[in-house]
Scaffold this motif. Structure first.
Motif, PDB file in Angstrom:
ATOM      1  N   SER A  69       0.833  -1.216   0.000  1.00  0.00           N
ATOM      2  CA  SER A  69       0.000   0.000   0.000  1.00  0.00           C
ATOM      3  C   SER A  69       0.858   1.252   0.000  1.00  0.00           C
ATOM      4  N   ARG A  70       1.963   1.217   0.761  1.00  0.00           N
ATOM      5  CA  ARG A  70       2.849   2.388   0.811  1.00  0.00           C
ATOM      6  C   ARG A  70       3.599   2.601  -0.498  1.00  0.00           C
ATOM      7  N   LEU A  71       3.872   1.515  -1.211  1.00  0.00           N
ATOM      8  CA  LEU A  71       4.653   1.610  -2.451  1.00  0.00           C
ATOM      9  C   LEU A  71       3.811   1.900  -3.684  1.00  0.00           C
ATOM     10  N   ARG A  72       2.500   1.772  -3.563  1.00  0.00           N
ATOM     11  CA  ARG A  72       1.633   1.851  -4.742  1.00  0.00           C
ATOM     12  C   ARG A  72       1.822   3.148  -5.524  1.00  0.00           C
ATOM     13  N   SER A  73       2.041   4.247  -4.844  1.00  0.00           N
ATOM     14  CA  SER A  73       2.169   5.545  -5.527  1.00  0.00           C
ATOM     15  C   SER A  73       3.520   5.738  -6.201  1.00  0.00           C
TER      16      SER A  73
END
Length: 363
Positions: free
Chosen positions: A263-267
């Motif tokens: 979730s933290r890496l998605r962007s």
């Protein structure tokens, strides 16, 4: 028809009906209401061309049995927020402009122009039905586990659903595959993706019993019935794809630790590729977002999760969205077999009861 039912029960029966709010065929915007005196109940039936849902409500009183086709959205709007007994009745003659269904509770009164029950479309025929011996809830959980891998808008329409074959419950889209095992013996059938949510809900109902034929699958339960047509196709040879290699490096991980990192890496992943670097070293899974070669050897973002691995684990590039879907399906501890950066990555839980196959991004 004149029947008194609990308004909240009627609202619940209409909540997930299959009637379409706007349809080129006006009849699919309606539900069929059937009131019977013995037993005293109201049946609410909705269809959309490929699915059929029936909910049975116990009636407080049936002064006159009968049936009518009523506009679903208007009936649902009329009953929303009401509590206690409400009376449904028909007035006028079918085929005339004065023919209507009336919902009444005290001084509240709602008139809905209606159609004859005879013109409501017939449901999908079952044909010669078979009844497998199984646990309905176990099948529901297996379908819910693998459905993420079913294709969406694919020209290979056999992939647009979940396939049942003997004890296998399978979904695939050409880039990933998920297969769960159930204690049942199905002849090969494929359930359309659009039917899965309603089928799972029906299987989880009290007293659920399943039967299927070459053309349809049906679940009857204490609160009603659900039926869906099946895809008329021959499924792909999934057993060849899900074959687990004899060689490779195994690691033990936990999806609950990996999901937050994703979730933290998605962007940070590149638009269009969702490329995610995966590397295990010193019992630590390092997840990197982006193409290292474009950033002087350093990825745009890195995150980590604990892992247990006794050998050198080859770095592999994956589609972040595919890995994320698999983690939400797995939820707990699993084994990841890496047989090479260019080979299919195989993940499984327990003693391989549920197997996930994800294709890597070739560099």
């Amino acid at each position: 028809m004149n029947v008194t039912v609990n308004a909240q029960g009627l609202a619940a029966a209409l909540k997930n009906n299959l009637a379409q709010k706007r349809s080129t065929l006006n009849i699919y915007e309606h539900v069929l209401l059937i009131a019977t005196q013995s037993p005293a109940e109201l049946r609410v039936i909705s269809r959309d061309g490929s699915q059929e849902r029936e909910v049975v409500i116990a009636a407080e009183r049936v002064e006159q049995g009968g049936s009518v086709t009523c506009h679903a959205e208007k009936l649902q709007a009329a009953v929303t927020g009401l509590a206690g007994p409400a009376t449904l009745s028909t007035e006028g003659s079918p085929g005339t402009e004065k023919f209507k269904t009336v919902l009444q509770q005290g001084r509240r009164r709602f008139q809905i122009l209606s159609l004859s029950a005879d013109i409501f479309p017939k449901g999908q025929a079952m044909g010669r039905a078979m009844t497998p011996v199984l646990d309905p809830q176990a099948l529901a959980k297996a379908i819910a586990t693998v459905q993420y891998a079913a294709a969406v808008n694919d020209v290979r329409f056999m992939l647009l659903g979940v396939h049942l074959n003997e004890g296998d419950v399978v979904a695939a889209d050409g880039h990933r595959l998920a297969c769960a095992s159930v204690d049942a013996d199905f002849k090969p059938i494929t359930i359309p993706r659009d039917s899965l949510k309603n089928l799972i809900a029906a299987l989880m109902e009290e007293g659920a019993e399943l039967q299927y034929s070459d053309s349809a699958i049906e679940v009857t339960h204490a609160a009603g019935r659900y039926r869906s047509q099946l895809l008329d196709c021959q499924y792909v040879d999934y057993k060849r794809v899900m074959h687990i290699p004899e060689t490779g490096v195994k690691a033990t991980l936990d999806a609950t630790h990996i999901s937050p990192a994703l979730s933290r890496l998605r962007s940070f992943v590149p638009v269009g590729t969702n490329m995610l670097g995966c590397m295990i070293e010193d019992n630590l899974l390092t997840l990197s977002a982006g193409d290292d070669s474009k950033n002087k050897g350093e990825p745009a973002a890195k995150d980590e999760a604990p892992a247990t691995c006794q050998e050198k684990w080859p770095k592999v590039y994956m589609n972040l969205a595919y890995v994320n879907d698999a983690m939400h399906s797995i939820k707990g501890e699993f084994t990841w077999l890496n047989s090479g950066a260019h080979n299919a990555q195989v993940l499984w839980t327990g003693n391989q009861e549920i197997v996930h196959v994800l294709m890597p991004i070739r560099m």
